[in-house]
Design an enzyme around this catalytic site. Structure first.
Site, PDB file in Angstrom:
ATOM      1  N   ASP A   9       0.423  28.673   6.266  1.00 42.54           N
ATOM      2  CA  ASP A   9       0.290  27.207   6.329  1.00 42.54           C
ATOM      3  C   ASP A   9       0.051  26.700   4.911  1.00 42.54           C
ATOM      4  O   ASP A   9      -1.029  26.195   4.598  1.00 42.54           O
ATOM      5  CB  ASP A   9      -0.876  26.856   7.263  1.00 42.54           C
ATOM      6  CG  ASP A   9      -1.017  25.361   7.485  1.00 42.54           C
ATOM      7  OD1 ASP A   9      -0.170  24.592   6.986  1.00 42.54           O
ATOM      8  OD2 ASP A   9      -1.992  24.952   8.147  1.00 42.54           O
ATOM      9  N   CYS A  19      -8.135  -0.631   7.536  1.00 37.54           N
ATOM     10  CA  CYS A  19      -6.949   0.213   7.444  1.00 37.54           C
ATOM     11  C   CYS A  19      -6.559   0.628   8.860  1.00 37.54           C
ATOM     12  O   CYS A  19      -7.403   1.075   9.638  1.00 37.54           O
ATOM     13  CB  CYS A  19      -7.244   1.441   6.589  1.00 37.54           C
ATOM     14  SG  CYS A  19      -5.912   2.638   6.652  1.00 37.54           S
ATOM     15  N   CYS A  45       1.276   3.957   3.945  1.00 37.23           N
ATOM     16  CA  CYS A  45       2.215   3.992   5.069  1.00 37.23           C
ATOM     17  C   CYS A  45       3.612   3.637   4.577  1.00 37.23           C
ATOM     18  O   CYS A  45       3.812   2.582   4.009  1.00 37.23           O
ATOM     19  CB  CYS A  45       1.808   2.977   6.131  1.00 37.23           C
ATOM     20  SG  CYS A  45       0.260   3.378   6.943  1.00 37.23           S
ATOM     21  N   TYR A  77      -3.505  30.932   3.842  1.00 36.37           N
ATOM     22  CA  TYR A  77      -3.841  29.521   3.560  1.00 36.37           C
ATOM     23  C   TYR A  77      -4.674  28.992   4.733  1.00 36.37           C
ATOM     24  O   TYR A  77      -4.330  28.000   5.371  1.00 36.37           O
ATOM     25  CB  TYR A  77      -2.589  28.657   3.388  1.00 36.37           C
ATOM     26  CG  TYR A  77      -1.555  29.203   2.446  1.00 36.37           C
ATOM     27  CD1 TYR A  77      -1.564  28.826   1.100  1.00 36.37           C
ATOM     28  CD2 TYR A  77      -0.571  30.089   2.890  1.00 36.37           C
ATOM     29  CE1 TYR A  77      -0.598  29.322   0.228  1.00 36.37           C
ATOM     30  CE2 TYR A  77       0.384  30.585   2.030  1.00 36.37           C
ATOM     31  CZ  TYR A  77       0.370  30.198   0.706  1.00 36.37           C
ATOM     32  OH  TYR A  77       1.335  30.679  -0.143  1.00 36.37           O
ATOM     33  N   CYS A  92       3.951  21.494   5.750  1.00 35.75           N
ATOM     34  CA  CYS A  92       3.837  20.043   5.582  1.00 35.75           C
ATOM     35  C   CYS A  92       4.928  19.532   4.643  1.00 35.75           C
ATOM     36  O   CYS A  92       4.879  18.398   4.186  1.00 35.75           O
ATOM     37  CB  CYS A  92       2.450  19.668   5.079  1.00 35.75           C
ATOM     38  SG  CYS A  92       2.001  20.512   3.568  1.00 35.75           S
ATOM     39  N   CYS A 123       0.833  -1.206   0.000  1.00 37.04           N
ATOM     40  CA  CYS A 123       0.000   0.000   0.000  1.00 37.04           C
ATOM     41  C   CYS A 123       0.867   1.254   0.000  1.00 37.04           C
ATOM     42  O   CYS A 123       1.893   1.313   0.668  1.00 37.04           O
ATOM     43  CB  CYS A 123      -0.890  -0.016   1.234  1.00 37.04           C
ATOM     44  SG  CYS A 123      -1.888   1.449   1.418  1.00 37.04           S
TER      45      CYS A 123
HETATM   46  N1  SAH Z   1      -4.503  26.342   7.839  1.00 38.98           N
HETATM   47  C1  SAH Z   1      -5.507  25.404   7.425  1.00 38.98           C
HETATM   48  C2  SAH Z   1      -5.297  24.830   6.012  1.00 38.98           C
HETATM   49  C3  SAH Z   1      -3.908  24.423   5.642  1.00 38.98           C
HETATM   50  S1  SAH Z   1      -3.759  23.430   4.191  1.00 38.98           S
HETATM   51  C4  SAH Z   1      -5.650  24.297   8.438  1.00 38.98           C
HETATM   52  O1  SAH Z   1      -4.802  24.122   9.280  1.00 38.98           O
HETATM   53  O2  SAH Z   1      -6.652  23.584   8.401  1.00 38.98           O
HETATM   54  C5  SAH Z   1      -3.402  24.558   2.953  1.00 38.98           C
HETATM   55  C6  SAH Z   1      -4.598  25.340   2.470  1.00 38.98           C
HETATM   56  O3  SAH Z   1      -4.130  26.238   1.473  1.00 38.98           O
HETATM   57  C7  SAH Z   1      -5.706  24.532   1.804  1.00 38.98           C
HETATM   58  O4  SAH Z   1      -6.924  24.875   2.402  1.00 38.98           O
HETATM   59  C8  SAH Z   1      -5.673  24.988   0.331  1.00 38.98           C
HETATM   60  O5  SAH Z   1      -6.949  25.008  -0.252  1.00 38.98           O
HETATM   61  C9  SAH Z   1      -5.100  26.366   0.453  1.00 38.98           C
HETATM   62  N2  SAH Z   1      -4.394  26.926  -0.700  1.00 38.98           N
HETATM   63  C10 SAH Z   1      -3.696  26.278  -1.660  1.00 38.98           C
HETATM   64  N3  SAH Z   1      -3.086  27.159  -2.475  1.00 38.98           N
HETATM   65  C11 SAH Z   1      -3.392  28.400  -2.013  1.00 38.98           C
HETATM   66  C12 SAH Z   1      -3.042  29.729  -2.421  1.00 38.98           C
HETATM   67  N4  SAH Z   1      -2.249  29.939  -3.448  1.00 38.98           N
HETATM   68  N5  SAH Z   1      -3.525  30.748  -1.702  1.00 38.98           N
HETATM   69  C13 SAH Z   1      -4.334  30.549  -0.629  1.00 38.98           C
HETATM   70  N6  SAH Z   1      -4.700  29.323  -0.206  1.00 38.98           N
HETATM   71  C14 SAH Z   1      -4.235  28.253  -0.882  1.00 38.98           C
END
Ligand code: SAH
Length: 487
Positions: free
Chosen positions: A414, A167, A88, A342, A441, A85
Protein backbone atom coordinates in the site's frame (compact mmCIF):
# COMPACT_ATOMS: atom_id res chain seq x y z
CA UNK A 1 6.22 15.16 -38.33
CA UNK A 2 4.77 18.33 -39.72
CA UNK A 3 5.36 21.35 -37.49
CA UNK A 4 2.15 22.56 -35.81
CA UNK A 5 0.90 25.66 -37.50
CA UNK A 6 -0.54 26.96 -34.24
CA UNK A 7 -4.16 27.33 -33.32
CA UNK A 8 -4.37 30.98 -34.25
CA UNK A 9 -4.97 31.98 -30.65
CA UNK A 10 -2.85 33.95 -28.24
CA UNK A 11 -2.89 34.47 -24.50
CA UNK A 12 -6.12 35.99 -23.14
CA UNK A 13 -8.08 35.33 -26.35
CA UNK A 14 -11.65 34.15 -25.95
CA UNK A 15 -12.90 31.19 -27.95
CA UNK A 16 -15.71 28.66 -27.92
CA UNK A 17 -14.74 25.19 -26.75
CA UNK A 18 -16.62 21.93 -26.44
CA UNK A 19 -15.33 19.84 -23.55
CA UNK A 20 -15.10 16.20 -24.54
CA UNK A 21 -13.20 14.47 -21.80
CA UNK A 22 -11.95 14.65 -18.21
CA UNK A 23 -8.20 14.61 -17.54
CA UNK A 24 -6.16 12.94 -14.83
CA UNK A 25 -6.58 15.88 -12.44
CA UNK A 26 -10.33 16.16 -13.01
CA UNK A 27 -9.95 19.02 -15.48
CA UNK A 28 -11.98 19.33 -18.69
CA UNK A 29 -10.34 18.55 -22.02
CA UNK A 30 -11.41 20.02 -25.34
CA UNK A 31 -9.93 20.27 -28.82
CA UNK A 32 -9.68 23.40 -30.89
CA UNK A 33 -8.09 23.48 -34.31
CA UNK A 34 -5.85 20.50 -33.57
CA UNK A 35 -4.91 21.86 -30.16
CA UNK A 36 -5.78 20.13 -26.87
CA UNK A 37 -6.91 22.51 -24.16
CA UNK A 38 -7.01 21.67 -20.46
CA UNK A 39 -9.64 23.63 -18.58
CA UNK A 40 -10.01 23.55 -14.79
CA UNK A 41 -13.63 23.45 -13.51
CA UNK A 42 -14.99 22.43 -16.89
CA UNK A 43 -16.36 18.98 -17.51
CA UNK A 44 -17.20 16.62 -20.36
CA UNK A 45 -20.34 17.82 -22.13
CA UNK A 46 -19.90 21.54 -21.37
CA UNK A 47 -19.73 24.07 -24.16
CA UNK A 48 -17.89 27.11 -22.86
CA UNK A 49 -16.37 30.40 -23.75
CA UNK A 50 -12.77 29.77 -22.75
CA UNK A 51 -9.97 32.25 -22.13
CA UNK A 52 -6.45 31.22 -23.12
CA UNK A 53 -4.13 31.12 -20.13
CA UNK A 54 -1.04 29.50 -21.61
CA UNK A 55 -0.05 28.04 -24.97
CA UNK A 56 2.49 25.30 -25.61
CA UNK A 57 3.50 23.79 -28.93
CA UNK A 58 0.36 21.75 -29.49
CA UNK A 59 -1.63 22.07 -26.32
CA UNK A 60 -2.73 24.81 -23.98
CA UNK A 61 -4.46 25.78 -20.76
CA UNK A 62 -7.60 27.85 -20.60
CA UNK A 63 -10.14 28.87 -18.02
CA UNK A 64 -13.91 28.99 -18.08
CA UNK A 65 -15.08 32.50 -18.94
CA UNK A 66 -18.71 31.50 -19.41
CA UNK A 67 -20.60 28.23 -19.58
CA UNK A 68 -22.69 28.43 -22.76
CA UNK A 69 -24.31 25.01 -22.48
CA UNK A 70 -23.77 23.12 -19.23
CA UNK A 71 -22.98 19.44 -19.33
CA UNK A 72 -25.93 17.26 -18.23
CA UNK A 73 -23.54 15.79 -15.63
CA UNK A 74 -23.08 19.14 -13.90
CA UNK A 75 -24.41 19.94 -10.44
CA UNK A 76 -24.12 23.17 -8.44
CA UNK A 77 -21.25 22.73 -5.97
CA UNK A 78 -22.44 22.90 -2.38
CA UNK A 79 -19.35 24.76 -1.30
CA UNK A 80 -19.19 28.45 -2.27
CA UNK A 81 -15.39 28.31 -2.60
CA UNK A 82 -15.25 24.95 -4.42
CA UNK A 83 -13.77 26.65 -7.48
CA UNK A 84 -10.96 28.50 -5.73
CA UNK A 85 -10.05 25.88 -3.13
CA UNK A 86 -7.48 23.27 -4.09
CA UNK A 87 -9.22 20.57 -2.05
CA UNK A 88 -12.12 19.48 -4.27
CA UNK A 89 -11.66 19.10 -8.01
CA UNK A 90 -14.98 17.47 -8.87
CA UNK A 91 -17.73 19.15 -6.83
CA UNK A 92 -19.30 20.43 -10.05
CA UNK A 93 -19.82 16.85 -11.24
CA UNK A 94 -22.66 14.59 -10.03
CA UNK A 95 -21.38 11.93 -7.63
CA UNK A 96 -22.46 9.17 -10.00
CA UNK A 97 -20.30 10.69 -12.73
CA UNK A 98 -17.40 11.19 -10.31
CA UNK A 99 -17.47 7.44 -9.70
CA UNK A 100 -17.61 6.69 -13.41
CA UNK A 101 -14.66 9.03 -13.96
CA UNK A 102 -12.55 7.31 -11.29
CA UNK A 103 -13.32 3.82 -12.54
CA UNK A 104 -12.37 4.83 -16.07
CA UNK A 105 -9.24 6.65 -14.95
CA UNK A 106 -7.86 3.47 -13.37
CA UNK A 107 -8.95 1.34 -16.34
CA UNK A 108 -7.22 3.72 -18.76
CA UNK A 109 -3.99 3.66 -16.76
CA UNK A 110 -3.99 -0.14 -16.62
CA UNK A 111 -4.48 -0.25 -20.38
CA UNK A 112 -2.14 2.54 -21.40
CA UNK A 113 0.67 2.23 -18.84
CA UNK A 114 0.12 -1.31 -17.60
CA UNK A 115 -0.27 -2.72 -21.11
CA UNK A 116 -3.27 -4.81 -20.04
CA UNK A 117 -5.82 -5.21 -22.77
CA UNK A 118 -9.35 -4.71 -21.53
CA UNK A 119 -8.50 -5.19 -17.82
CA UNK A 120 -11.11 -6.90 -15.67
CA UNK A 121 -12.48 -4.33 -13.22
CA UNK A 122 -15.13 -4.94 -10.63
CA UNK A 123 -17.68 -2.14 -10.20
CA UNK A 124 -16.46 0.83 -8.18
CA UNK A 125 -17.60 0.95 -4.54
CA UNK A 126 -18.89 4.46 -3.84
CA UNK A 127 -19.72 6.27 -0.62
CA UNK A 128 -23.27 6.52 0.74
CA UNK A 129 -22.66 10.12 1.85
CA UNK A 130 -19.86 11.77 -0.15
CA UNK A 131 -19.64 14.81 2.19
CA UNK A 132 -18.26 15.42 5.70
CA UNK A 133 -16.27 12.20 5.60
CA UNK A 134 -12.70 13.28 6.42
CA UNK A 135 -11.35 12.51 9.88
CA UNK A 136 -8.13 14.48 9.46
CA UNK A 137 -7.67 18.13 8.57
CA UNK A 138 -4.59 20.30 8.26
CA UNK A 139 -5.75 23.90 8.14
CA UNK A 140 -3.10 26.44 7.14
CA UNK A 141 -3.05 29.60 9.28
CA UNK A 142 -1.97 32.97 7.93
CA UNK A 143 -2.56 36.70 8.01
CA UNK A 144 -5.37 38.24 5.97
CA UNK A 145 -5.27 41.56 4.15
CA UNK A 146 -6.92 43.23 7.14
CA UNK A 147 -4.19 41.88 9.43
CA UNK A 148 -6.57 39.36 11.04
CA UNK A 149 -5.75 35.65 11.19
CA UNK A 150 -7.11 33.51 8.36
CA UNK A 151 -7.64 29.76 8.65
CA UNK A 152 -8.75 27.64 5.76
CA UNK A 153 -7.32 25.87 2.76
CA UNK A 154 -4.83 26.65 0.07
CA UNK A 155 -6.15 27.88 -3.25
CA UNK A 156 -5.34 25.39 -6.02
CA UNK A 157 -1.60 25.20 -6.81
CA UNK A 158 -0.75 28.21 -4.61
CA UNK A 159 -0.07 28.97 -0.99
CA UNK A 160 -2.59 31.76 -0.64
CA UNK A 161 -5.07 30.80 2.04
CA UNK A 162 -8.81 30.90 1.45
CA UNK A 163 -10.45 31.75 4.72
CA UNK A 164 -13.01 29.00 5.20
CA UNK A 165 -15.39 28.48 8.06
CA UNK A 166 -17.23 25.47 6.75
CA UNK A 167 -15.68 22.67 4.73
CA UNK A 168 -18.07 20.25 3.08
CA UNK A 169 -15.78 17.24 3.19
CA UNK A 170 -14.33 17.60 6.69
CA UNK A 171 -15.94 16.29 9.87
CA UNK A 172 -18.56 18.93 10.73
CA UNK A 173 -17.18 19.44 14.23
CA UNK A 174 -14.07 21.08 12.73
CA UNK A 175 -16.06 24.25 12.13
CA UNK A 176 -16.49 24.94 15.82
CA UNK A 177 -12.89 23.92 16.56
CA UNK A 178 -11.56 26.40 14.01
CA UNK A 179 -13.88 29.13 15.27
CA UNK A 180 -12.36 28.60 18.73
CA UNK A 181 -8.81 28.77 17.35
CA UNK A 182 -9.64 31.93 15.38
CA UNK A 183 -11.08 33.60 18.45
CA UNK A 184 -8.07 32.56 20.52
CA UNK A 185 -5.51 33.88 18.02
CA UNK A 186 -7.32 37.23 17.79
CA UNK A 187 -7.96 37.65 21.50
CA UNK A 188 -4.39 36.86 22.56
CA UNK A 189 -2.80 38.38 19.49
CA UNK A 190 -0.86 35.27 18.62
CA UNK A 191 0.91 35.79 15.31
CA UNK A 192 0.16 33.37 12.49
CA UNK A 193 3.22 32.12 10.63
CA UNK A 194 4.13 34.05 7.49
CA UNK A 195 5.74 31.89 4.87
CA UNK A 196 7.60 34.65 3.07
CA UNK A 197 9.41 36.04 6.10
CA UNK A 198 9.46 32.85 8.19
CA UNK A 199 8.12 34.84 11.15
CA UNK A 200 5.08 34.27 13.35
CA UNK A 201 4.17 31.27 15.46
CA UNK A 202 1.14 29.24 14.36
CA UNK A 203 1.57 27.50 10.98
CA UNK A 204 -1.17 24.91 10.72
CA UNK A 205 -3.87 23.34 12.85
CA UNK A 206 -4.00 19.58 12.57
CA UNK A 207 -7.17 17.90 13.78
CA UNK A 208 -8.09 14.24 13.98
CA UNK A 209 -11.57 13.04 14.78
CA UNK A 210 -12.57 9.51 15.76
CA UNK A 211 -15.88 8.98 13.96
CA UNK A 212 -16.79 5.99 16.13
CA UNK A 213 -15.34 7.05 19.49
CA UNK A 214 -15.94 10.81 19.22
CA UNK A 215 -12.37 11.48 20.37
CA UNK A 216 -10.85 14.68 19.02
CA UNK A 217 -7.22 15.73 18.76
CA UNK A 218 -6.21 19.31 18.08
CA UNK A 219 -2.53 19.78 17.30
CA UNK A 220 -1.34 23.28 16.35
CA UNK A 221 1.90 23.25 14.37
CA UNK A 222 4.24 25.85 15.84
CA UNK A 223 7.25 27.73 14.57
CA UNK A 224 8.47 27.61 18.18
CA UNK A 225 8.43 25.46 21.29
CA UNK A 226 5.54 26.95 23.19
CA UNK A 227 2.10 28.40 22.61
CA UNK A 228 1.46 31.31 25.00
CA UNK A 229 -1.90 31.14 26.83
CA UNK A 230 -2.40 27.52 25.79
CA UNK A 231 -4.75 27.12 28.79
CA UNK A 232 -7.11 29.63 27.18
CA UNK A 233 -7.08 27.70 23.89
CA UNK A 234 -7.85 24.49 25.77
CA UNK A 235 -10.80 26.11 27.55
CA UNK A 236 -12.16 27.54 24.29
CA UNK A 237 -11.86 24.20 22.50
CA UNK A 238 -13.58 22.32 25.30
CA UNK A 239 -16.39 24.83 25.36
CA UNK A 240 -16.75 24.65 21.58
CA UNK A 241 -17.02 20.84 21.64
CA UNK A 242 -19.57 20.98 24.46
CA UNK A 243 -21.69 23.51 22.57
CA UNK A 244 -21.45 21.45 19.39
CA UNK A 245 -22.70 18.36 21.25
CA UNK A 246 -25.61 20.32 22.70
CA UNK A 247 -26.50 21.86 19.35
CA UNK A 248 -26.48 18.45 17.66
CA UNK A 249 -28.63 16.95 20.42
CA UNK A 250 -31.17 19.73 19.94
CA UNK A 251 -31.19 19.29 16.17
CA UNK A 252 -31.66 15.54 16.50
CA UNK A 253 -34.50 16.04 19.00
CA UNK A 254 -36.16 18.63 16.76
CA UNK A 255 -36.44 16.33 13.80
CA UNK A 256 -36.91 13.29 16.06
CA UNK A 257 -34.15 11.73 14.00
CA UNK A 258 -31.33 9.37 14.77
CA UNK A 259 -28.03 10.74 15.99
CA UNK A 260 -25.54 10.16 13.18
CA UNK A 261 -22.48 11.48 14.97
CA UNK A 262 -20.91 10.33 18.23
CA UNK A 263 -20.74 12.55 21.30
CA UNK A 264 -17.46 14.37 20.87
CA UNK A 265 -14.79 14.84 23.48
CA UNK A 266 -11.53 16.77 23.31
CA UNK A 267 -9.13 13.91 23.98
CA UNK A 268 -5.86 15.56 23.12
CA UNK A 269 -4.35 19.01 22.74
CA UNK A 270 -0.71 18.70 21.78
CA UNK A 271 1.74 20.73 19.74
CA UNK A 272 3.91 19.90 16.82
CA UNK A 273 7.15 21.84 16.40
CA UNK A 274 8.21 22.80 12.89
CA UNK A 275 10.80 25.59 12.69
CA UNK A 276 12.01 24.77 9.18
CA UNK A 277 11.43 27.05 6.19
CA UNK A 278 9.66 24.30 4.31
CA UNK A 279 6.36 23.28 2.70
CA UNK A 280 6.33 20.11 4.77
CA UNK A 281 3.50 20.61 7.24
CA UNK A 282 4.60 18.62 10.27
CA UNK A 283 7.89 18.63 12.16
CA UNK A 284 9.06 15.56 14.04
CA UNK A 285 8.63 16.79 17.63
CA UNK A 286 5.34 16.44 19.52
CA UNK A 287 4.84 18.32 22.80
CA UNK A 288 2.05 16.89 24.96
CA UNK A 289 -0.17 19.47 26.65
CA UNK A 290 -3.56 18.03 27.54
CA UNK A 291 -4.69 14.39 27.52
CA UNK A 292 -2.91 11.77 25.49
CA UNK A 293 -0.92 12.38 22.32
CA UNK A 294 -3.20 10.09 20.38
CA UNK A 295 -6.86 9.36 19.72
CA UNK A 296 -8.48 5.96 19.42
CA UNK A 297 -10.84 4.90 16.67
CA UNK A 298 -12.26 1.80 15.03
CA UNK A 299 -12.29 0.38 11.55
CA UNK A 300 -14.85 -2.39 11.68
CA UNK A 301 -14.16 -4.36 14.84
CA UNK A 302 -10.49 -3.41 15.06
CA UNK A 303 -9.47 -0.63 17.44
CA UNK A 304 -6.61 1.71 16.56
CA UNK A 305 -4.54 4.28 18.40
CA UNK A 306 -3.46 7.11 16.15
CA UNK A 307 -0.66 9.62 16.81
CA UNK A 308 -0.34 12.97 15.03
CA UNK A 309 2.61 11.80 12.93
CA UNK A 310 1.14 8.49 11.84
CA UNK A 311 -0.64 7.91 8.58
CA UNK A 312 -4.25 6.87 9.03
CA UNK A 313 -6.79 6.56 6.23
CA UNK A 314 -8.97 9.69 6.17
CA UNK A 315 -12.34 8.08 5.50
CA UNK A 316 -12.99 5.38 8.11
CA UNK A 317 -16.25 3.91 6.75
CA UNK A 318 -14.84 3.51 3.24
CA UNK A 319 -11.54 2.29 4.68
CA UNK A 320 -13.43 -0.63 6.09
CA UNK A 321 -14.81 -1.34 2.62
CA UNK A 322 -11.30 -1.01 1.17
CA UNK A 323 -9.74 -3.38 3.69
CA UNK A 324 -12.52 -5.91 3.27
CA UNK A 325 -11.84 -5.84 -0.45
CA UNK A 326 -8.10 -6.32 0.19
CA UNK A 327 -8.94 -9.19 2.54
CA UNK A 328 -11.23 -10.79 -0.09
CA UNK A 329 -8.44 -10.57 -2.70
CA UNK A 330 -5.93 -12.01 -0.19
CA UNK A 331 -8.25 -15.04 0.11
CA UNK A 332 -6.74 -16.34 3.33
CA UNK A 333 -7.56 -19.78 4.72
CA UNK A 334 -5.72 -19.42 8.03
CA UNK A 335 -2.33 -20.98 7.49
CA UNK A 336 -0.67 -18.21 5.47
CA UNK A 337 2.44 -16.11 5.96
CA UNK A 338 1.51 -12.58 4.92
CA UNK A 339 3.59 -9.41 4.51
CA UNK A 340 1.91 -6.00 4.72
CA UNK A 341 4.33 -3.49 3.22
CA UNK A 342 3.82 0.25 3.93
CA UNK A 343 1.66 -0.78 6.86
CA UNK A 344 1.24 2.59 8.64
CA UNK A 345 -0.17 1.94 12.10
CA UNK A 346 -0.81 -1.69 11.19
CA UNK A 347 -4.36 -1.19 9.97
CA UNK A 348 -4.36 -3.73 7.14
CA UNK A 349 -1.99 -6.06 9.05
CA UNK A 350 -4.42 -6.37 11.94
CA UNK A 351 -7.33 -6.92 9.58
CA UNK A 352 -5.38 -9.76 7.94
CA UNK A 353 -3.98 -11.22 11.16
CA UNK A 354 -7.34 -12.68 12.19
CA UNK A 355 -7.35 -14.80 9.03
CA UNK A 356 -3.65 -15.67 8.64
CA UNK A 357 -1.00 -17.65 10.50
CA UNK A 358 1.50 -14.81 10.72
CA UNK A 359 1.60 -11.22 9.46
CA UNK A 360 4.71 -9.06 9.10
CA UNK A 361 4.28 -5.30 8.69
CA UNK A 362 6.89 -2.84 7.40
CA UNK A 363 6.66 0.95 7.69
CA UNK A 364 9.14 3.82 7.47
CA UNK A 365 7.71 6.11 10.20
CA UNK A 366 8.88 4.91 13.66
CA UNK A 367 5.89 6.50 15.46
CA UNK A 368 3.51 4.58 13.20
CA UNK A 369 5.24 1.29 14.05
CA UNK A 370 5.03 2.15 17.75
CA UNK A 371 1.26 2.64 17.19
CA UNK A 372 1.09 -0.62 15.20
CA UNK A 373 2.63 -2.60 18.07
CA UNK A 374 0.29 -0.99 20.58
CA UNK A 375 -2.65 -1.64 18.29
CA UNK A 376 -1.81 -5.33 18.01
CA UNK A 377 -1.70 -5.57 21.82
CA UNK A 378 -4.88 -3.49 22.16
CA UNK A 379 -6.74 -6.02 20.01
CA UNK A 380 -5.12 -9.08 21.59
CA UNK A 381 -3.39 -9.96 18.32
CA UNK A 382 -0.16 -11.90 18.82
CA UNK A 383 0.58 -13.11 15.28
CA UNK A 384 1.66 -9.74 13.88
CA UNK A 385 5.26 -8.51 13.93
CA UNK A 386 6.41 -5.09 12.76
CA UNK A 387 9.61 -3.69 11.29
CA UNK A 388 10.64 -0.02 11.03
CA UNK A 389 12.34 0.99 7.80
CA UNK A 390 11.88 1.48 4.10
CA UNK A 391 10.12 -1.51 2.56
CA UNK A 392 12.76 -1.53 -0.20
CA UNK A 393 15.48 -1.92 2.48
CA UNK A 394 13.76 -4.15 5.03
CA UNK A 395 12.34 -6.81 2.72
CA UNK A 396 15.51 -7.37 0.63
CA UNK A 397 17.58 -7.42 3.86
CA UNK A 398 15.32 -10.04 5.45
CA UNK A 399 15.39 -12.04 2.26
CA UNK A 400 19.20 -11.91 2.11
CA UNK A 401 19.42 -12.87 5.76
CA UNK A 402 17.40 -16.00 5.06
CA UNK A 403 19.86 -16.99 2.34
CA UNK A 404 17.14 -16.58 -0.27
CA UNK A 405 14.81 -19.10 1.38
CA UNK A 406 12.24 -16.66 2.77
CA UNK A 407 8.79 -17.20 1.26
CA UNK A 408 5.37 -15.61 1.67
CA UNK A 409 1.91 -16.78 0.69
CA UNK A 410 0.43 -13.33 0.22
CA UNK A 411 2.11 -9.93 -0.01
CA UNK A 412 0.05 -6.77 0.39
CA UNK A 413 1.54 -3.42 -0.63
CA UNK A 414 0.00 0.00 0.00
CA UNK A 415 2.67 2.48 -1.09
CA UNK A 416 2.48 6.28 -1.26
CA UNK A 417 1.83 7.88 -4.65
CA UNK A 418 5.25 7.17 -6.06
CA UNK A 419 4.56 3.44 -5.93
CA UNK A 420 7.10 0.67 -5.20
CA UNK A 421 10.83 0.73 -5.92
CA UNK A 422 11.89 -1.85 -8.46
CA UNK A 423 14.26 -3.47 -5.94
CA UNK A 424 11.26 -4.13 -3.70
CA UNK A 425 9.21 -5.59 -6.55
CA UNK A 426 12.16 -7.83 -7.43
CA UNK A 427 12.27 -9.17 -3.86
CA UNK A 428 8.51 -9.72 -3.86
CA UNK A 429 8.87 -11.79 -7.03
CA UNK A 430 11.76 -13.75 -5.49
CA UNK A 431 9.63 -14.61 -2.45
CA UNK A 432 7.11 -16.30 -4.77
CA UNK A 433 3.85 -15.35 -3.03
CA UNK A 434 0.76 -16.92 -4.61
CA UNK A 435 -1.02 -13.59 -4.52
CA UNK A 436 0.00 -9.95 -4.49
CA UNK A 437 -2.67 -7.52 -3.35
CA UNK A 438 -1.74 -4.01 -4.44
CA UNK A 439 -3.59 -1.17 -2.70
CA UNK A 440 -2.85 2.06 -4.53
CA UNK A 441 -3.61 5.76 -4.28
CA UNK A 442 -2.09 6.53 -7.68
CA UNK A 443 -3.35 4.67 -10.71
CA UNK A 444 -0.34 5.59 -12.89
CA UNK A 445 2.26 4.07 -10.55
CA UNK A 446 -0.06 1.12 -9.88
CA UNK A 447 -0.17 0.42 -13.61
CA UNK A 448 3.62 0.82 -13.91
CA UNK A 449 4.20 -1.69 -11.08
CA UNK A 450 1.55 -4.09 -12.45
CA UNK A 451 3.48 -4.04 -15.72
CA UNK A 452 6.74 -4.93 -13.96
CA UNK A 453 5.08 -7.73 -12.00
CA UNK A 454 3.44 -8.95 -15.21
CA UNK A 455 6.84 -9.22 -16.87
CA UNK A 456 8.15 -11.16 -13.88
CA UNK A 457 5.63 -13.94 -13.46
CA UNK A 458 2.58 -12.23 -11.96
CA UNK A 459 -0.64 -12.11 -13.87
CA UNK A 460 -3.13 -9.29 -13.44
CA UNK A 461 -6.46 -10.76 -12.33
CA UNK A 462 -8.76 -7.84 -11.44
CA UNK A 463 -9.01 -4.50 -9.73
CA UNK A 464 -11.65 -2.47 -7.96
CA UNK A 465 -11.78 1.21 -7.12
CA UNK A 466 -13.08 2.04 -3.64
CA UNK A 467 -13.96 5.70 -3.42
CA UNK A 468 -12.36 7.23 -0.35
CA UNK A 469 -12.34 10.82 -1.52
CA UNK A 470 -15.72 12.06 -2.79
CA UNK A 471 -15.52 15.46 -4.58
CA UNK A 472 -11.79 15.11 -5.14
CA UNK A 473 -10.13 13.46 -8.12
CA UNK A 474 -8.15 11.04 -5.95
CA UNK A 475 -8.65 7.35 -6.46
CA UNK A 476 -7.97 4.37 -4.23
CA UNK A 477 -7.72 1.00 -5.96
CA UNK A 478 -7.25 -2.60 -4.85
CA UNK A 479 -5.69 -4.87 -7.42
CA UNK A 480 -5.09 -8.62 -7.41
CA UNK A 481 -2.18 -10.35 -9.13
CA UNK A 482 -1.43 -14.07 -8.98
CA UNK A 483 1.72 -16.03 -9.62
CA UNK A 484 1.39 -17.62 -13.03
CA UNK A 485 3.07 -20.86 -12.00
CA UNK A 486 0.58 -21.28 -9.16
CA UNK A 487 -2.57 -20.88 -11.25
N1 SAH B 1 -1.46 0.61 4.85
C1 SAH B 1 -1.59 1.76 5.69
C2 SAH B 1 -0.76 2.98 5.25
C3 SAH B 1 -0.76 3.31 3.79
S1 SAH B 1 -0.13 4.90 3.35
C4 SAH B 1 -3.04 2.14 5.86
O1 SAH B 1 -3.88 1.69 5.12
O2 SAH B 1 -3.35 2.90 6.78
C5 SAH B 1 1.51 4.59 2.95
C6 SAH B 1 2.41 4.40 4.14
O3 SAH B 1 3.71 4.14 3.63
C7 SAH B 1 2.57 5.60 5.06
O4 SAH B 1 2.34 5.17 6.38
C8 SAH B 1 4.04 6.03 4.88
O5 SAH B 1 4.60 6.52 6.06
C9 SAH B 1 4.68 4.74 4.46
N2 SAH B 1 5.91 4.81 3.67
C10 SAH B 1 6.30 5.76 2.79
N3 SAH B 1 7.43 5.39 2.16
C11 SAH B 1 7.76 4.16 2.64
C12 SAH B 1 8.83 3.24 2.37
N4 SAH B 1 9.75 3.51 1.47
N5 SAH B 1 8.83 2.08 3.04
C13 SAH B 1 7.88 1.78 3.96
N6 SAH B 1 6.86 2.61 4.26
C14 SAH B 1 6.79 3.79 3.61
Amino acid sequence: MKEQAGCGLKKNDLFELKIEDIGSEGEGIGRYDGFTFFVKDATAGDVITARVLKLKKNYGFARVEKILTPSPDRVTPRCPVAKQCGGCQLQHLSYEKQLEYKHNKVKNCLERIGGIENPVMEPILGMTEPYYYRNKAQFPVGVGKDGKPVIGFYAGRTHSIIDTEHCYIQARVNECLMAAVREFLTEYQIAPYEEESGTGLVRHILTRVGFTTGEIMVCPVLNGDKLPHAEALLAKLQKAVEEYNQKTALQVAEIAGERKEPIFKLQSLCFNVNKERTNVILGTKIIPYYGETYITDYIGEVKYQISPLSFYQVNPSQTRVLYEQALAYADLAGGEIVWDLYCGIGTISLFLAAKAKQVYGVEIVPEAIADAKKNAALNGISNAEFFVGAAEDVLPAQYEKSGGTMRADVIVVDPPRKGCEESLLATIVAMQPKRVVYVSCDSATLARDVKYLGEHGYEYVKARVVDQFGQSGHCETVCLLVRKASR
